[in-house]
Design a protein around this motif. Structure first.
Motif, PDB file in Angstrom:
ATOM      1  N   LEU A  40      -1.164  -0.830 -13.617  1.00 55.46           N
ATOM      2  CA  LEU A  40      -1.365  -0.444 -12.445  1.00 55.46           C
ATOM      3  C   LEU A  40      -0.157   0.079 -12.081  1.00 55.46           C
ATOM      4  O   LEU A  40       0.913  -0.470 -12.054  1.00 55.46           O
ATOM      5  N   VAL A  41      -0.248   1.071 -11.183  1.00 56.08           N
ATOM      6  CA  VAL A  41       0.813   1.873 -10.464  1.00 56.08           C
ATOM      7  C   VAL A  41       1.011   1.228  -9.279  1.00 56.08           C
ATOM      8  O   VAL A  41       0.151   1.476  -8.042  1.00 56.08           O
ATOM      9  N   THR A  42       1.998   0.566  -8.619  1.00 59.83           N
ATOM     10  CA  THR A  42       2.026   0.003  -7.366  1.00 59.83           C
ATOM     11  C   THR A  42       3.278   0.714  -6.700  1.00 59.83           C
ATOM     12  O   THR A  42       3.384   0.547  -5.271  1.00 59.83           O
ATOM     13  N   ASP A  43       4.031   1.668  -7.339  1.00 59.83           N
ATOM     14  CA  ASP A  43       5.101   2.410  -6.506  1.00 59.83           C
ATOM     15  C   ASP A  43       4.538   3.226  -5.444  1.00 59.83           C
ATOM     16  O   ASP A  43       3.989   4.187  -5.718  1.00 59.83           O
ATOM     17  N   LYS A  44       4.785   2.903  -4.059  1.00 60.95           N
ATOM     18  CA  LYS A  44       4.106   3.699  -3.277  1.00 60.95           C
ATOM     19  C   LYS A  44       4.545   5.099  -2.944  1.00 60.95           C
ATOM     20  O   LYS A  44       3.698   5.993  -2.768  1.00 60.95           O
ATOM     21  N   ASP A  45       5.938   5.435  -3.396  1.00 64.80           N
ATOM     22  CA  ASP A  45       6.142   6.806  -3.736  1.00 64.80           C
ATOM     23  C   ASP A  45       5.578   7.724  -4.622  1.00 64.80           C
ATOM     24  O   ASP A  45       5.084   8.809  -4.179  1.00 64.80           O
ATOM     25  N   LYS A  49       2.612  10.891  -3.872  1.00 69.07           N
ATOM     26  CA  LYS A  49       2.759  11.922  -4.493  1.00 69.07           C
ATOM     27  C   LYS A  49       1.494  12.700  -5.056  1.00 69.07           C
ATOM     28  O   LYS A  49       1.261  13.916  -4.873  1.00 69.07           O
ATOM     29  N   VAL A  50       0.380  11.546  -5.232  1.00 65.26           N
ATOM     30  CA  VAL A  50      -0.689  12.008  -5.811  1.00 65.26           C
ATOM     31  C   VAL A  50      -1.683  12.125  -4.694  1.00 65.26           C
ATOM     32  O   VAL A  50      -2.472  13.174  -4.550  1.00 65.26           O
ATOM     33  N   GLN A 447      -3.341 -10.813  -5.569  1.00 60.55           N
ATOM     34  CA  GLN A 447      -2.335 -11.532  -5.237  1.00 60.55           C
ATOM     35  C   GLN A 447      -1.068 -11.281  -5.835  1.00 60.55           C
ATOM     36  O   GLN A 447       0.039 -11.666  -5.392  1.00 60.55           O
ATOM     37  N   GLU A 448      -1.172 -10.356  -6.880  1.00 61.97           N
ATOM     38  CA  GLU A 448       0.324  -9.584  -7.448  1.00 61.97           C
ATOM     39  C   GLU A 448       0.853  -8.528  -6.378  1.00 61.97           C
ATOM     40  O   GLU A 448       2.061  -8.609  -6.220  1.00 61.97           O
ATOM     41  N   ARG A 449       0.174  -7.960  -5.898  1.00 67.54           N
ATOM     42  CA  ARG A 449       0.510  -6.884  -4.739  1.00 67.54           C
ATOM     43  C   ARG A 449       0.687  -7.456  -3.559  1.00 67.54           C
ATOM     44  O   ARG A 449       1.595  -7.050  -2.723  1.00 67.54           O
ATOM     45  N   TYR A 450       0.092  -8.513  -3.040  1.00 69.06           N
ATOM     46  CA  TYR A 450      -0.163  -8.925  -1.490  1.00 69.06           C
ATOM     47  C   TYR A 450      -0.196 -10.520  -1.659  1.00 69.06           C
ATOM     48  O   TYR A 450      -1.033 -11.065  -1.348  1.00 69.06           O
TER      49      TYR A 450
END
Length: 608
Positions: A40-45, A49-50, A447-450
């Motif tokens: 899973l890609v969690t990098d907001k930048d 871009k997508v 839960q990993e992300r928030y």
């Protein structure tokens, strides 16, 4: 059936086979394109871009084969299918994020989904899972919801009985029998009827691919109703059918509870449509891992790989039509200027009303074929959404992935009619149905992300006319009267929700809400519709079904999405497959089935 009719039926079926065999363009399903899913890609930048590439003339690819208006799943899926057939496609989205109802938004450290709450028939070996896997190259992953995927509360939470709907054909039936021990016969009849009628969804697709005169012949001679239980039942309302099955008011309500997922009252909806939705979830429900924004995140790269693009903040003002009356591109608002984008094919995922009444030139809007189609449909119901951010994990707060349908009264039609005929002030205090769900509890990556956070999403119906006087006001600046009405409805909703979850009152960190005008602004629904054109009994009739198809009377202009098939993620997705089939002039269902039948997943003995 007499001999003449039997012969006619046989000839009609031969014509169907010939027509559905056509192949003229490259096959998007020529090979299984699935690959092992990436983390899973969690990098907001990276994600920005997508899904947040703002429109500019410089970003428009050269030598386009098609331009798509709207980036809902109907638009994205059609674009992906064309891209996989070697076409260069540009998708234009008026909002700042791609995805339509599949997008998410963030507020005060919480992520909220706006439209994808649960999806059925997407188990590992299912055809629809295979389709979505091909569109996303196997990157979109799914998490199955609890065994009790839906629960129905009839009355005030805390003082009313809750009825559970269980995953699995057998479990669904046995669960209902245990809760209604004296109604076993009615339950078995209901499920048999649902199964028999729901199989006819394939007939809907066929009718949109064969000539309309053939459909008229099949319909008017009675042949269609003879071989299709789906079309035999389209004129019977849900209320009438369940009333014949049982006199038990609570069981009638449980048979009918899922109507908010397609936005028509039981007395006004076709049992055939209802059967499709009940059957859709009977084997359980799933939620996208990582949230609904993963859908756009994993489809857009496929479009870009073929030389296309998906651009946001691209408000299409009109469809361009040349001197020969053919669609040839679109005009896009960029700051104070209009940018013309030309392409030999134009596909609209903006809905039938936006396309025909706003985007086409005035002289074309009056064409008889366009007016005839507009007379076949009405605007669907609109709604109000409430998004709640909570302090605590799902374990700490006792939340689960089950959806709750809360009804104030067991007579669903009566309760809804009283609501819709009330003044907006009275309606705010007497909301008859709520859909309550916890998106964070369905997503194992949440839960990993928030960490230490949870969310609730609540949906209610609302009349567009109650808010219409503020439609010209700037979003988030509509004034105190607008906010007062919206807040009155939100407070009424919260009172009910806190009766379901009384321990959450001091855990609320954030509340956001949206009215029909919010839908109008962010997803361009003309009247804040939740599901596009109304899914009425008249729309489900054979000739209307056949007429509302991707091809339009304007050469090179096609329609996609839920107005072409049915509502929701899967309905809009079928609209996309039909649209791409029409553009490519080949039956993509046949292509997909051929690939699926030879796939390891289809032939695996593993159970979902």
């Amino acid at each position: 059936m007499n001999e003449k009719a039997t012969l006619a039926s046989g000839e009609a079926l031969k014509v169907l086979r010939r027509l559905l065999r056509g192949r003229s363009s490259p096959n998007p399903f020529s090979a299984d394109c699935r690959r092992p899913p990436a983390p899973l890609v969690t990098d907001k930048d990276v994600r920005k871009k997508v899904i947040k590439q703002a429109f500019s003339a410089a970003k428009v690819p050269e030598n386009l084969d098609a331009v798509v208006i709207g980036s809902g799943i109907g638009g994205l899926a059609a674009a992906v299918l064309l891209s996989k057939a070697g076409k260069r496609v540009l998708v234009l989205e008026q909002h700042g994020k791609a995805g339509g109802c599949c997008h998410t938004f963030s507020k005060k450290g919480f992520e909220f989904d706006v439209g994808i709450h649960y999806i059925g028939q997407i188990g590992e070996r299912s055809l629809m899972r295979f389709l979505v896997d091909q569109l996303t190259e196997g990157q979109l992953q799914w998490s199955k919801m609890p065994s009790v995927f839906d629960a129905v509360v009839l009355g005030e939470p805390g003082n009313a009985k809750t009825y559970c709907l269980y995953s699995g054909n057998k479990e669904y039936v046995e669960g209902l029998k245990k809760q209604f021990p004296d109604e076993a016969v009615a339950i078995e009849k209901f499920v048999r009827l649902v199964k028999r009628v729901a199989q006819g969804i394939t007939h809907m697709a066929i009718l949109k691919m064969v000539p309309v005169p053939l459909v008229k012949f099949l319909s008017r001679t009675g042949l269609l109703a003879w071989f299709s239980p789906f079309f035999k039942m389209t004129s019977q309302s849900l209320t009438d059918v369940v009333s014949e099955l049982t006199t038990n008011e609570e069981l009638r309500a449980v048979f009918s509870y899922i109507f908010p997922t397609y936005g028509m009252l039981p007395a006004s909806t076709s049992f055939s449509l209802h059967a499709i939705l009940v059957d859709h979830y009977m084997k359980g429900a799933w939620y996208p891992r990582g949230g609904p924004s993963e859908i756009a995140f994993h489809t857009i790269p496929v479009i870009k790989q073929a030389g296309g693009a998906v651009l946001t903040k691209a408000a299409v003002q009109s469809i361009l039509v040349n001197a020969d009356g053919k669609a040839c591109g679109v005009s896009v608002q960029k700051d104070q200027d209009l940018v013309n984008v030309f392409a030999p094919i134009v596909i609209s995922d903006a809905g039938i009303f936006n396309t025909y009444e706003r985007l086409l030139p005035a002289e074309i809007r009056t064409l008889p074929d366009i007016q005839a189609q507009l007379r076949m449909v009405d605007h669907g119901l609109s709604g109000l959404s409430v998004f709640i951010g909570l302090n605590g994990s799902k374990e700490e707060l006792g939340l689960e992935g089950t959806n709750y349908f809360i009804y104030s009264h067991q007579n669903l039609d009566e309760a809804m009619n009283c609501f819709f005929t009330a003044s907006k002030e009275e309606a705010a205090e007497n909301i008859p149905v709520l859909f309550v769900t916890s998106p964070s509890s369905k997503d194992p990556t949440w839960q990993e992300r928030y960490p230490g956070k949870s969310t609730l999403c609540i949906l209610a119906f609302a009349q567009y006319e109650w808010f219409e006087e503020w439609k010209e006001e700037t979003v988030q600046k509509r004034g105190t009267k607008y906010e007062s009405l919206k807040n009155a409805m939100v407070e009424s909703i919260l009172k009910t929700v806190l009766k379901l979850y009384p321990h959450l009152e001091d855990k609320i960190e954030c509340i956001s809400s949206g009215s029909p005008l919010t839908n109008q602004h962010y997803i361009a629904s003309p009247k804040g519709e939740l599901y596009g054109a109304a899914h009425s009994i008249s729309r489900l009739q054979a000739e209307a079904t056949a007429t509302l198809r991707p091809q339009t009377c304007v050469p090179n202009l096609y329609l996609t999405g839920q107005d072409i098939f049915l509502c929701g993620f899967m309905g809009a997705l079928q609209g996309a497959v039909l649209c791409a089939s029409a553009v490519l002039q080949r039956n993509l269902y046949s292509d997909m089935l051929r690939l699926w039948r030879n796939s390891p997943a289809k032939n695996s003995k593993k159970k979902d």
